[in-house]
Design a protein around this motif. Structure first.
Motif, PDB file in Angstrom:
ATOM      1  N   ARG A  53       0.833  -1.202   0.000  1.00  0.00           N
ATOM      2  CA  ARG A  53       0.000   0.000   0.000  1.00  0.00           C
ATOM      3  C   ARG A  53       0.872   1.258   0.000  1.00  0.00           C
ATOM      4  O   ARG A  53       0.542   2.243  -0.643  1.00  0.00           O
ATOM      5  N   ALA A 108      -6.568   1.336  -3.474  1.00  0.00           N
ATOM      6  CA  ALA A 108      -5.248   1.860  -3.119  1.00  0.00           C
ATOM      7  C   ALA A 108      -5.344   3.012  -2.136  1.00  0.00           C
ATOM      8  O   ALA A 108      -4.371   3.326  -1.453  1.00  0.00           O
ATOM      9  N   TRP A 111      -7.231   2.646   3.904  1.00  0.00           N
ATOM     10  CA  TRP A 111      -6.190   2.412   4.912  1.00  0.00           C
ATOM     11  C   TRP A 111      -6.524   1.255   5.820  1.00  0.00           C
ATOM     12  O   TRP A 111      -5.746   0.913   6.696  1.00  0.00           O
TER      13      TRP A 111
END
Length: 112
Positions: A53, A108, A111
């Motif tokens: 990430r 993407a 979180w």
């Protein structure tokens, strides 16, 4: 000027090879002698793995950074260029928006 640069360059190379530069840099603590010189001991190994990430976020940052690099000169000369430049910039922003929407769809930007 070229002679001064040449002399300084050679002097620095010789000092680096002789170890004089490290003799001049006296470390007050053992931690200050480490390569990162922050004064604290590292919490993890330097070759530790990061989640993918973070790489995606860094690529998105670079995309937006490039956007700003192209938009600043455009904003400076927009008055002289006319309406054509406005259309071209919005086409460029549309291409970037497609990339952001794709990144958002792929998760993407999440979180969790």
């Amino acid at each position: 000027m070229a002679a001064v640069g040449l002399v300084l360059g050679i002097a620095l190379l010789v000092l680096g090879l002789r170890g004089a530069a490290t003799a001049l840099a006296v470390a007050r603590t053992p931690a200050l002698g480490l390569p990162f010189e922050s004064g604290t001991l590292p919490a993890q190994h330097a070759v530790s793995r990061f989640h993918v990430r973070w790489y995606a976020v860094s690529l998105l940052f670079l995309a937006f950074d490039m956007e700003m690099i192209f938009m600043y000169p455009w904003a400076v000369v927009i008055a002289q260029m006319g309406a054509t430049s406005v259309v071209e910039m919005f086409a460029f922003l549309a291409v970037l928006l497609v990339g952001v929407l794709y990144a958002w769809r792929e998760g993407a930007l999440r979180w969790v």
